[in-house]
Design a protein around this motif. Structure first.
Motif, short mmCIF file in Angstrom:
data_model
loop_
_atom_site.label_atom_id
_atom_site.label_comp_id
_atom_site.label_asym_id
_atom_site.label_seq_id
_atom_site.Cartn_x
_atom_site.Cartn_y
_atom_site.Cartn_z
N VAL A 58 1.04 6.23 -5.00
CA VAL A 58 2.39 5.96 -5.43
C VAL A 58 2.55 7.24 -6.47
CG1 VAL A 58 2.88 3.64 -5.03
CG2 VAL A 58 1.48 4.21 -7.00
N GLN A 59 3.49 7.73 -6.43
CA GLN A 59 3.59 8.69 -7.57
C GLN A 59 3.78 8.43 -8.94
OE1 GLN A 59 6.82 10.50 -5.22
NE2 GLN A 59 5.84 12.63 -5.11
N SER A 60 4.75 7.27 -9.23
CA SER A 60 4.75 6.58 -10.51
C SER A 60 3.60 5.59 -10.58
CB SER A 60 6.15 6.19 -10.92
OG SER A 60 6.18 4.97 -11.55
N VAL A 61 2.87 5.09 -11.57
CA VAL A 61 2.10 3.84 -11.48
C VAL A 61 2.90 2.90 -12.42
CG1 VAL A 61 -0.10 4.91 -11.24
CG2 VAL A 61 1.03 4.73 -13.55
N ALA A 62 4.26 3.29 -12.72
CA ALA A 62 4.99 2.29 -13.61
C ALA A 62 5.36 0.88 -12.71
CB ALA A 62 6.30 2.96 -14.09
N ASP A 63 5.53 1.25 -11.61
CA ASP A 63 6.40 0.28 -10.70
C ASP A 63 5.65 0.00 -9.51
OD1 ASP A 63 8.20 -1.74 -9.83
OD2 ASP A 63 9.74 -0.39 -9.79
N ASP A 64 4.40 0.12 -9.56
CA ASP A 64 3.55 -0.22 -8.48
C ASP A 64 4.01 -0.74 -6.97
OD1 ASP A 64 -0.07 0.06 -9.41
OD2 ASP A 64 1.66 1.48 -9.50
N GLN A 65 4.35 -1.93 -7.27
CA GLN A 65 4.73 -2.74 -6.20
C GLN A 65 6.07 -2.20 -5.65
OE1 GLN A 65 3.19 -4.88 -4.34
NE2 GLN A 65 1.57 -4.62 -5.53
N ALA A 119 -4.60 -2.49 -0.64
CA ALA A 119 -4.28 -1.94 -1.87
C ALA A 119 -4.20 -2.97 -3.21
CB ALA A 119 -2.75 -1.81 -1.63
N ALA A 120 -4.34 -4.42 -2.79
CA ALA A 120 -4.30 -5.12 -4.02
C ALA A 120 -5.80 -5.05 -4.43
CB ALA A 120 -4.12 -6.61 -3.58
N ALA A 121 -6.83 -5.05 -3.88
CA ALA A 121 -8.24 -5.09 -3.96
C ALA A 121 -8.88 -3.80 -4.76
CB ALA A 121 -8.98 -5.37 -2.80
N ARG A 122 -7.95 -2.64 -4.41
CA ARG A 122 -8.45 -1.12 -4.76
C ARG A 122 -7.30 -0.73 -5.38
NH1 ARG A 122 -14.16 -1.76 -4.33
NH2 ARG A 122 -14.02 0.54 -4.33
N PRO A 123 -7.12 -0.96 -6.78
CA PRO A 123 -5.90 -0.40 -7.40
C PRO A 123 -5.88 1.08 -7.49
CG PRO A 123 -7.44 -1.71 -8.79
CD PRO A 123 -7.56 -1.84 -7.50
N GLU A 124 -7.06 1.64 -7.41
CA GLU A 124 -7.20 3.04 -7.81
C GLU A 124 -6.68 3.93 -6.38
OE1 GLU A 124 -10.86 3.79 -9.26
OE2 GLU A 124 -10.28 3.53 -11.50
N LEU A 125 -7.09 3.28 -5.38
CA LEU A 125 -6.56 3.81 -3.82
C LEU A 125 -4.96 3.80 -3.85
CD1 LEU A 125 -7.20 5.15 -1.08
CD2 LEU A 125 -7.70 2.64 -0.43
N ALA A 126 -4.70 2.40 -4.27
CA ALA A 126 -3.20 2.11 -4.40
C ALA A 126 -2.52 3.15 -5.16
CB ALA A 126 -2.97 0.82 -4.89
N ARG A 127 -2.94 3.61 -6.27
CA ARG A 127 -2.47 4.27 -7.17
C ARG A 127 -2.02 5.89 -6.73
NH1 ARG A 127 -5.25 2.73 -12.02
NH2 ARG A 127 -4.28 1.02 -11.70
N LEU A 128 -3.10 6.30 -5.70
CA LEU A 128 -2.96 7.41 -5.20
C LEU A 128 -1.55 7.55 -4.25
CD1 LEU A 128 -6.55 8.67 -3.51
CD2 LEU A 128 -5.49 9.34 -5.75
#
Lengths: 214, 214
Positions: free
Chosen positions: A184-191, A173-182
């Motif tokens: 999470v509904q909100s990208v405001a507070d990813d972690q 998830a750290a290396a592929r932010p676009e995959l991680a974004r899929l």
């Protein structure tokens, strides 16, 4: 390709997950199955994973993405997971096929939820259980009944499987932010969202452990 | 079952040959392929072997023979062959997939020749080449062209594959006389006929070596 930018990543990680599950289940079947019938049953599941791999590879090709390139970023993390979770016996192999693969599949299903319907449908098809659950649950329950000491050892093993999976998952998830974004509904507070997701995955894992009687 | 007495043996040895080829080709693909594309191609061939295994297993079940029992007498010899011929690199793996599997298939085809047509047809179907030849021949030729020194080393490797195959084949023929009898038209002079057969198999092997340019 004009899909969401994480789609190639999602199909790529899922394709390599299926290809490596195919390889490792085939190996485990040959090395650890107590009988040729058990070896055949686990090999059959391995071949079903390969059929899923084929669907994903073909879909990537349709999307004009080179499957090899789509998979490559995930090879190291997934191989590391397999290396760190090499089963020592048949019951460990079954727990891995059910619990380890199960948690990975929850993860991909979650990621596919917000994609366009044809991708969601493909991922659902690929993640269909193919009888893995019944076979593993039945055998592990019987194994634990025959040898109650095995239960604690297998529970520990399952914790290791999930711990290693979460650790590799966070790395990806750290290396592929676009995959991680899929994911999470909100990208405001990813972690924070990712932590919530991991909590949900852990809950599904708890249900599988209960099914195994562990 | 009311088939020739060697039929269960033939389908059993062939089933285990396919199951173990599936396992070893999958392993070789994962360990030795230089790219994910090559790994996929060899895995695809491995899965084709598994589909053949399934046909043979189902046929044994139709004949009221337990597939596990039919395969068991051959596990040791076939596993020994694989253990003694573990490829050290990708070109060795391809030569094994083509030359090693090829000689085994000639052997089974010969044995099936004099059986009732439905068995002969099944064996022919199972032994269909599935693109193995083209893939291996093309890659090995390219590999040898790029590194001429590899040629002698691979020729030696192929001799070892066939030597070990003949040695395991003779061991199986001695232990399973009914299977051996399928291989020889006249049972009057078994050993001489078997020698003639092995000479014929060696000739086919020579043709495959020529195709590889070795």
């Amino acid at each position: 390709m004009n899909e969401s930018p994480g789609v190639a990543d999602l199909l790529g990680v899922l394709a390599y997950a299926e290809l490596s599950a195919f390889t490792r289940m085939t190996e485990d079947a040959a090395l650890l199955a107590p009988s040729l019938a058990d070896r055949t049953t686990l090999s059959e599941l391995a071949v079903a994973e390969y059929a899923h791999f084929r669907l994903l590879r073909d879909r990537l090709t349709e999307l004009k993405v080179d499957p090899e390139q789509a998979m490559r970023p995930f090879v190291e993390a997934l191989d590391a997971w397999h290396t760190q979770t090499r089963p020592a016996d048949w019951l460990q192999a079954l727990v891995k096929a059910y619990v380890g693969v199960g948690i990975a599949l929850d993860f991909y299903r979650e990621a596919a939820k917000r994609l366009e319907p044809s991708i969601t449908k493909l991922v659902d098809e690929v993640l269909a259980d193919e009888g893995r659950a019944n076979f593993a649950v039945e055998r592990v329950r019987a194994g634990v009944a025959a040898d109650p000491v095995a239960s604690g050892r297998l529970a520990l093993w399952a914790r290791r499987l999930v711990g290693e999976a979460l650790s590799q998952g966070q790395r990806v998830a750290a290396a592929r932010p676009e995959l991680a974004r899929l994911l999470v509904q909100s990208v405001a507070d990813d972690q924070a969202e990712i932590s919530r997701l991991f909590a949900a995955l852990t809950e599904e894992h708890g249900k599988r452990m209960a099914a195994l009687g562990l």
